[in-house]
Write a protein that holds these residues in place. Structure first.
Motif, PDB file in Angstrom:
ATOM      1  N   UNK A 217       0.794  -1.226   0.000  1.00 16.43           N
ATOM      2  CA  UNK A 217       0.000   0.000   0.000  1.00 16.43           C
ATOM      3  C   UNK A 217       0.828   1.279   0.000  1.00 16.43           C
ATOM      4  N   UNK A 218       2.153   1.152   0.092  1.00 15.18           N
ATOM      5  CA  UNK A 218       2.998   2.344   0.074  1.00 15.18           C
ATOM      6  C   UNK A 218       3.070   2.933  -1.331  1.00 15.18           C
ATOM      7  N   UNK A 219       3.248   4.246  -1.414  1.00 17.99           N
ATOM      8  CA  UNK A 219       3.337   4.927  -2.697  1.00 17.99           C
ATOM      9  C   UNK A 219       4.750   4.878  -3.264  1.00 17.99           C
ATOM     10  N   UNK A 220       5.711   4.402  -2.450  1.00 17.46           N
ATOM     11  CA  UNK A 220       7.106   4.356  -2.885  1.00 17.46           C
ATOM     12  C   UNK A 220       7.706   2.988  -2.599  1.00 17.46           C
ATOM     13  N   UNK A 221       8.702   2.631  -3.390  1.00 17.41           N
ATOM     14  CA  UNK A 221       9.530   1.451  -3.142  1.00 17.41           C
ATOM     15  C   UNK A 221      10.957   1.946  -2.963  1.00 17.41           C
ATOM     16  N   UNK A 222      11.629   1.476  -1.918  1.00 20.34           N
ATOM     17  CA  UNK A 222      12.973   1.970  -1.596  1.00 20.34           C
ATOM     18  C   UNK A 222      13.992   0.843  -1.624  1.00 20.34           C
ATOM     19  N   UNK A 223      15.158   1.115  -2.207  1.00 20.64           N
ATOM     20  CA  UNK A 223      16.304   0.205  -2.156  1.00 20.64           C
ATOM     21  C   UNK A 223      17.498   1.012  -1.678  1.00 20.64           C
ATOM     22  N   UNK A 224      18.115   0.588  -0.566  1.00 18.09           N
ATOM     23  CA  UNK A 224      19.266   1.308   0.010  1.00 18.09           C
ATOM     24  C   UNK A 224      20.427   0.349   0.177  1.00 18.09           C
ATOM     25  N   UNK A 258      23.967   4.992  -0.844  1.00 14.78           N
ATOM     26  CA  UNK A 258      23.050   5.499  -1.850  1.00 14.78           C
ATOM     27  C   UNK A 258      21.750   4.688  -1.826  1.00 14.78           C
ATOM     28  N   UNK A 259      20.678   5.307  -2.296  1.00 14.07           N
ATOM     29  CA  UNK A 259      19.406   4.606  -2.379  1.00 14.07           C
ATOM     30  C   UNK A 259      18.610   5.134  -3.556  1.00 14.07           C
ATOM     31  N   UNK A 260      17.583   4.390  -3.946  1.00 11.61           N
ATOM     32  CA  UNK A 260      16.621   4.881  -4.925  1.00 11.61           C
ATOM     33  C   UNK A 260      15.241   4.835  -4.297  1.00 11.61           C
ATOM     34  N   UNK A 261      14.417   5.787  -4.703  1.00 15.20           N
ATOM     35  CA  UNK A 261      13.009   5.801  -4.338  1.00 15.20           C
ATOM     36  C   UNK A 261      12.224   5.716  -5.642  1.00 15.20           C
ATOM     37  N   UNK A 269      11.998   7.020 -10.952  1.00 11.75           N
ATOM     38  CA  UNK A 269      13.030   6.633  -9.990  1.00 11.75           C
ATOM     39  C   UNK A 269      13.851   7.854  -9.601  1.00 11.75           C
ATOM     40  N   UNK A 270      14.051   8.060  -8.293  1.00 10.43           N
ATOM     41  CA  UNK A 270      14.909   9.131  -7.792  1.00 10.43           C
ATOM     42  C   UNK A 270      16.103   8.497  -7.079  1.00 10.43           C
ATOM     43  N   UNK A 271      17.293   8.981  -7.387  1.00  5.88           N
ATOM     44  CA  UNK A 271      18.514   8.492  -6.740  1.00  5.88           C
ATOM     45  C   UNK A 271      18.920   9.483  -5.661  1.00  5.88           C
ATOM     46  N   UNK A 272      19.152   8.979  -4.443  1.00  3.01           N
ATOM     47  CA  UNK A 272      19.425   9.830  -3.286  1.00  3.01           C
ATOM     48  C   UNK A 272      20.525   9.227  -2.429  1.00  3.01           C
ATOM     49  N   UNK A 273      20.943   9.983  -1.415  1.00  2.00           N
ATOM     50  CA  UNK A 273      21.755   9.423  -0.350  1.00  2.00           C
ATOM     51  C   UNK A 273      20.816   8.890   0.733  1.00  2.00           C
ATOM     52  N   UNK A 274      21.281   7.901   1.479  1.00  2.00           N
ATOM     53  CA  UNK A 274      20.467   7.379   2.567  1.00  2.00           C
ATOM     54  C   UNK A 274      20.304   8.449   3.635  1.00  2.00           C
ATOM     55  N   UNK A 275      19.319   8.268   4.510  1.00  2.00           N
ATOM     56  CA  UNK A 275      19.019   9.289   5.519  1.00  2.00           C
ATOM     57  C   UNK A 275      20.183   9.515   6.478  1.00  2.00           C
ATOM     58  N   UNK A 276      20.886   8.446   6.831  1.00  2.00           N
ATOM     59  CA  UNK A 276      22.031   8.560   7.747  1.00  2.00           C
ATOM     60  C   UNK A 276      23.208   7.792   7.168  1.00  2.00           C
TER      61      UNK A 276
END
Length: 363
Positions: A217-224, A258-261, A269-276
């Motif tokens: 049910x989430x609007x996003x899928x995350x891979x970190x 690094x992670x993608x959302x 797909x958005x490429x980001x840094x992890x939160x911590x």
């Protein structure tokens, strides 16, 4: 699967097509829209199949059909077909009539299952598997450790499920289906790539550790990623099959911290840094850099890049020679960078998994 050679009866029996007609999602809408753009000559055939399926749905939505109801539905469908004569329809009409009863009962079961279970992508993917699967479900409130036959491990979070082949080690590739959240630590084996199918995303690795969040049910899928390197791409990608069969990593490449959302509704797909971000296993923060005096900012940034495995982007001519005196203790990466920026009157933001620093420079 190639749908180009499908006839109407093939569409009527195809689970993915029926799922689109009865319970459309952004993914299925995108797929069939692109298919019709590429093959406009199939539009009439698909429209006919849609019309038949929707008519059947109207008839059986309230109760399971008996033999009399099936006969009535067949008569209604034939009447509908008579209104739309054509060579394509007449060619398959006899075949359709003989198989219609079985099809109707099948669709009735499909609709009832959809209503009761709100069938997830995970269930659809596992149902289509060509090999026997083992399933592990974590219905507890604590983490559950799963050791795969190749000694890879999965830390399965509560309310999550994974499935994998019963003959896991005999297959040419290692495949796991995930619903929910799990941390993977994959045993390295370049000859047998490791795949995780989670909602719309496919994650491919050779040997590494990473976290995936893919609740239905989430609007996003995350891979970190924690260690190693992984590639991520969607099942809708034009090169998805090629990426899966290739010995190389393709798609969006992720390295530690690094992670993608994946935004499911936007199919983006958005490429980001992890939160911590954490210090990578191969790096050790040199003791002299924990406390420094009149040190060039360029040296401090270089140290942080190596320590955390990230890219820091800045104008070296303007900021690189700025001198700074400060000390670090237990601050995380962003707190360290924030301290540095305050010392040189600059600011930072994270863009595409890079830390971008801007400022007027030192006076």
């Amino acid at each position: 699967m190639s749908y180009y050679h499908f006839e109407v009866t093939d569409f009527l029996e195809d689970e993915y097509f029926k799922a689109w007609v009865y319970t459309p999602t952004s993914e299925t809408n995108h797929f069939w829209k692109e298919f019709l753009i590429q093959y406009p000559e199939k539009s009439e055939m698909i429209a006919n199949a849609q019309s038949i399926l929707l008519q059947i749905k109207d008839e059986i939505e309230t109760e399971f059909p008996d033999e009399v109801k099936v006969e009535n539905m067949l008569a209604n469908i034939q009447q509908h077909m008579d209104k739309k004569p054509g060579k394509i329809l007449s060619r398959w009409l006899t075949t359709f009539a003989t198989a219609a009863a079985v099809l109707i009962f099948s669709i009735s079961w499909f609709l009832k299952t959809e209503k009761q279970n709100n069938t997830t992508i995970y269930k659809k993917l596992t149902a289509c598997s060509k090999t026997e699967l083992k399933e592990k479900i974590n219905s507890s409130d604590t983490l559950q450790l799963i050791v795969l036959p190749d000694r890879s491990t999965i830390v399965l979070h509560p309310k999550s499920s994974v499935s994998y082949a019963a003959d896991f080690e005999r297959n040419s590739k290692r495949e796991v289906y995930l619903s929910g959240e799990a941390f993977f630590n994959v045993t390295k084996n370049p000859d047998k790539p490791f795949f995780v199918y989670a909602n719309e995303l496919i994650t491919k690795v050779l040997g590494t550790s990473f976290l995936i969040k893919a609740f239905d049910n989430d609007k996003e899928v995350e891979v970190a990623v924690k260690t190693g390197k992984v590639s991520v791409f969607t099942r809708m990608d034009d090169d998805a099959e090629k990426n899966q069969s290739s010995n190389k990593l393709a798609g969006v490449i992720l390295t530690p911290n690094q992670k993608v959302m994946f935004l499911r509704q936007q199919l983006r797909i958005k490429k980001l840094l992890v939160d911590t971000p954490e210090i990578i296993a191969s790096a050790v923060l040199p003791a002299p850099m924990l406390k420094f005096q009149d040190e060039k900012v360029s040296q401090i940034f270089a140290n942080l890049e190596q320590t955390y495995g990230i890219d820091i982007v800045y104008d070296e001519k303007i900021l690189g020679n700025c001198l700074l005196t400060a000390s670090f203790s237990n601050e995380n990466l962003y707190e360290k960078i924030d301290m540095i920026c305050k010392g040189i009157e600059a600011k930072f933001e994270v863009i595409d998994a890079q830390v971008v620093i801007t400022g007027r420079g030192c006076h």
